[in-house]
Structure formats: structure tokens, C-alpha cells
Design a protein around this motif. Structure first.
Motif, PDB file in Angstrom:
ATOM      1  N   ALA A  48      41.770  68.260 -45.045  1.00  0.00           N
ATOM      2  CA  ALA A  48      41.157  68.373 -43.719  1.00  0.00           C
ATOM      3  C   ALA A  48      42.155  67.988 -42.623  1.00  0.00           C
ATOM      4  O   ALA A  48      42.242  68.647 -41.586  1.00  0.00           O
ATOM      5  CB  ALA A  48      39.908  67.504 -43.635  1.00  0.00           C
ATOM      6  N   ARG A  49      42.927  66.915 -42.877  1.00  0.00           N
ATOM      7  CA  ARG A  49      43.918  66.474 -41.900  1.00  0.00           C
ATOM      8  C   ARG A  49      44.973  67.560 -41.694  1.00  0.00           C
ATOM      9  O   ARG A  49      45.338  67.884 -40.561  1.00  0.00           O
ATOM     10  CB  ARG A  49      44.578  65.179 -42.371  1.00  0.00           C
ATOM     11  N   LYS A  50      45.430  68.169 -42.774  1.00  0.00           N
ATOM     12  CA  LYS A  50      46.450  69.210 -42.665  1.00  0.00           C
ATOM     13  C   LYS A  50      45.892  70.480 -42.034  1.00  0.00           C
ATOM     14  O   LYS A  50      46.588  71.156 -41.274  1.00  0.00           O
ATOM     15  CB  LYS A  50      47.056  69.502 -44.029  1.00  0.00           C
ATOM     16  N   SER A  51      44.651  70.813 -42.322  1.00  0.00           N
ATOM     17  CA  SER A  51      44.031  71.992 -41.714  1.00  0.00           C
ATOM     18  C   SER A  51      43.886  71.809 -40.212  1.00  0.00           C
ATOM     19  O   SER A  51      44.136  72.744 -39.442  1.00  0.00           O
ATOM     20  CB  SER A  51      42.658  72.250 -42.339  1.00  0.00           C
ATOM     21  N   ALA A  52      43.505  70.605 -39.792  1.00  0.00           N
ATOM     22  CA  ALA A  52      43.366  70.329 -38.359  1.00  0.00           C
ATOM     23  C   ALA A  52      44.717  70.421 -37.667  1.00  0.00           C
ATOM     24  O   ALA A  52      44.834  70.971 -36.566  1.00  0.00           O
ATOM     25  CB  ALA A  52      42.741  68.954 -38.152  1.00  0.00           C
ATOM     26  N   SER A  53      45.740  69.902 -38.295  1.00  0.00           N
ATOM     27  CA  SER A  53      47.088  69.958 -37.739  1.00  0.00           C
ATOM     28  C   SER A  53      47.570  71.401 -37.637  1.00  0.00           C
ATOM     29  O   SER A  53      48.155  71.805 -36.624  1.00  0.00           O
ATOM     30  CB  SER A  53      48.034  69.144 -38.619  1.00  0.00           C
ATOM     31  N   GLU A  58      48.594  76.404 -34.510  1.00  0.00           N
ATOM     32  CA  GLU A  58      48.315  77.824 -34.304  1.00  0.00           C
ATOM     33  C   GLU A  58      47.760  78.061 -32.908  1.00  0.00           C
ATOM     34  O   GLU A  58      48.090  79.052 -32.259  1.00  0.00           O
ATOM     35  CB  GLU A  58      47.350  78.345 -35.356  1.00  0.00           C
ATOM     36  N   GLY A  59      46.917  77.169 -32.414  1.00  0.00           N
ATOM     37  CA  GLY A  59      46.362  77.298 -31.078  1.00  0.00           C
ATOM     38  C   GLY A  59      47.419  77.150 -29.994  1.00  0.00           C
ATOM     39  O   GLY A  59      47.342  77.771 -28.940  1.00  0.00           O
TER      40      GLY A  59
END
Length: 62
Positions: A48-53, A58-59
């Protein structure tokens, strides 16, 4: 040194995926389930931490 080895650290529970479970007691199986559940939670938190990062990066570059 005492007559009893109470001062020695307890043996760390280790589980090898695919190992023979037939020789383990119910308590040992319960301990391994708890160990693996904690590890799954740790892995999911890191994912989850890596996906948020990654989503934040990407944004930024859109």
C-alpha cells in the motif's frame, strides 16, 4: 549460570513454505498461523505504501 535456562532467549519460530506440518502440535500450528498473518499484514502495508508513492509520482508527471 542457573540450574534452569530461563535466561536463554526463546527459539524464534520459523516457517518454510511447503514444509511438512504433520509433526506440529495444534499450538505450534496456531503460532505459525499468527506469524504468517503478521507477515501478510506487513507485506500488505508495504504494498500500500509503495502503491501510494507510485500514484503520487504518476500524478506529478501527468
Amino acid at each position: 549460570m542457573s540450574l534452569y535456562d530461563d535466561d536463554q532467549p526463546k527459539k524464534k519460530i520459523v516457517h518454510e513454505i511447503g514444509s511438512d506440518l504433520s509433526q506440529l502440535s495444534v499450538d505450534e500450528l496456531t503460532a505459525r498461523i499468527a506469524l504468517l498473518s503478521e507477515e501478510i499484514a506487513r507485506l500488505e502495508a508495504e504494498r500500500a505504501r509503495k502503491s501510494a508513492s507510485r500514484s503520487a509520482a504518476e500524478g506529478l508527471f501527468r
